[in-house]
Design a protein around this motif. Sequence first.
Motif, mmCIF file in Angstrom:
data_model
loop_
_atom_site.group_PDB
_atom_site.id
_atom_site.type_symbol
_atom_site.label_atom_id
_atom_site.label_comp_id
_atom_site.label_asym_id
_atom_site.label_seq_id
_atom_site.Cartn_x
_atom_site.Cartn_y
_atom_site.Cartn_z
ATOM 1 N N ILE A 53 0.852 -1.180 0.000
ATOM 2 C CA ILE A 53 0.000 0.000 0.000
ATOM 3 C C ILE A 53 0.894 1.238 0.000
ATOM 4 C CG2 ILE A 53 -1.811 1.277 1.211
ATOM 5 C CD1 ILE A 53 -2.668 -1.584 0.323
ATOM 6 N N ILE A 54 0.640 2.139 -0.955
ATOM 7 C CA ILE A 54 1.380 3.401 -1.017
ATOM 8 C C ILE A 54 0.369 4.531 -1.222
ATOM 9 C CG2 ILE A 54 3.488 2.341 -1.892
ATOM 10 C CD1 ILE A 54 2.758 3.412 -4.655
ATOM 11 N N ARG A 55 0.805 5.750 -0.948
ATOM 12 C CA ARG A 55 -0.035 6.925 -1.182
ATOM 13 C C ARG A 55 0.652 7.858 -2.171
ATOM 14 N NH1 ARG A 55 -1.723 9.427 4.325
ATOM 15 N NH2 ARG A 55 -2.899 10.776 2.917
ATOM 16 N N SER A 56 -0.180 8.579 -2.930
ATOM 17 C CA SER A 56 0.319 9.520 -3.918
ATOM 18 C C SER A 56 -0.674 10.684 -4.008
ATOM 19 C CB SER A 56 0.472 8.826 -5.280
ATOM 20 O OG SER A 56 1.073 9.704 -6.215
ATOM 21 N N HIS A 57 -0.484 11.539 -4.978
ATOM 22 C CA HIS A 57 -1.394 12.669 -5.148
ATOM 23 C C HIS A 57 -1.831 12.777 -6.604
ATOM 24 C CE1 HIS A 57 1.739 15.262 -6.946
ATOM 25 N NE2 HIS A 57 2.541 14.614 -6.129
ATOM 26 N N THR A 97 -10.626 2.581 -3.592
ATOM 27 C CA THR A 97 -11.772 3.491 -3.672
ATOM 28 C C THR A 97 -12.711 3.387 -2.474
ATOM 29 O OG1 THR A 97 -13.000 1.859 -4.974
ATOM 30 C CG2 THR A 97 -11.740 3.536 -6.199
ATOM 31 N N ASP A 98 -12.570 2.355 -1.667
ATOM 32 C CA ASP A 98 -13.427 2.188 -0.493
ATOM 33 C C ASP A 98 -13.076 3.254 0.544
ATOM 34 O OD1 ASP A 98 -15.134 1.076 1.500
ATOM 35 O OD2 ASP A 98 -13.425 -0.041 2.311
ATOM 36 N N PRO A 99 -14.048 4.121 0.908
ATOM 37 C CA PRO A 99 -13.752 5.218 1.847
ATOM 38 C C PRO A 99 -13.222 4.740 3.202
ATOM 39 C CG PRO A 99 -15.905 5.540 0.818
ATOM 40 C CD PRO A 99 -15.429 4.172 0.421
ATOM 41 N N ILE A 102 -9.600 3.752 2.673
ATOM 42 C CA ILE A 102 -8.781 4.952 2.479
ATOM 43 C C ILE A 102 -8.505 5.619 3.827
ATOM 44 C CG2 ILE A 102 -8.760 7.287 1.518
ATOM 45 C CD1 ILE A 102 -10.327 6.096 -0.897
ATOM 46 N N ALA A 103 -9.549 5.772 4.636
ATOM 47 C CA ALA A 103 -9.379 6.405 5.954
ATOM 48 C C ALA A 103 -8.410 5.601 6.815
ATOM 49 C CB ALA A 103 -10.733 6.538 6.654
ATOM 50 N N ARG A 104 -8.516 4.282 6.760
ATOM 51 C CA ARG A 104 -7.606 3.418 7.542
ATOM 52 C C ARG A 104 -6.163 3.594 7.073
ATOM 53 N NH1 ARG A 104 -6.575 -2.054 6.295
ATOM 54 N NH2 ARG A 104 -5.323 -2.963 7.934
ATOM 55 N N MET A 117 -1.690 14.004 0.053
ATOM 56 C CA MET A 117 -1.723 12.760 -0.713
ATOM 57 C C MET A 117 -3.156 12.249 -0.731
ATOM 58 S SD MET A 117 1.359 12.179 -1.682
ATOM 59 C CE MET A 117 3.059 12.507 -1.290
ATOM 60 N N ASP A 118 -3.827 12.402 -1.869
ATOM 61 C CA ASP A 118 -5.239 12.042 -1.954
ATOM 62 C C ASP A 118 -5.489 10.728 -2.692
ATOM 63 O OD1 ASP A 118 -4.487 12.952 -4.423
ATOM 64 O OD2 ASP A 118 -6.191 14.296 -4.701
#
Length: 140
Positions: A53-57, A97-99, A102-104, A117-118
């Motif tokens: 799992i990674i985050r980006s924008h 895409t599951d909110p 994403i929050a977790r 990072m959205d």
Amino acid sequence: MNTGQHTRQMTELGRAEALRLLGSVELGRIVFTADALPAIRPVNHILDDGDVIIRSHTGAALTSSINAVVAYEADDIDPDTHIGWSVVVTGIARKVTDPDAIARYEQLLTPWADQHMDQVLRIHPEFITGFTLTDGTVGR
């Protein structure tokens, strides 16, 4: 007589051990295609049920990898002794895409770069390769 000559021995890792090692570090490199050329970006990650799992924008070159095959590599090799390990996973980068998910992930994974990072990406490893480098002594 022992000459004390040092060599490095490379040993292939199994899937479970490769994932365990990958989960033991926070930083890796994602390899993807941008404008028909290979691109590599350092990113921090977590493992969730064996997935990276990674985050980006939005707007980042990395977002071009959504729904595309990527590789993710992490390692821990001592620069002085050259002993350690390296793991590469290959799979399709999917946008989460599951909110609730994403929050977790936003709670569990704080990006190192100071910007919003959205995007959350999940890479399910289709292929995993890895090896350890250990010190061996060859003597006569």
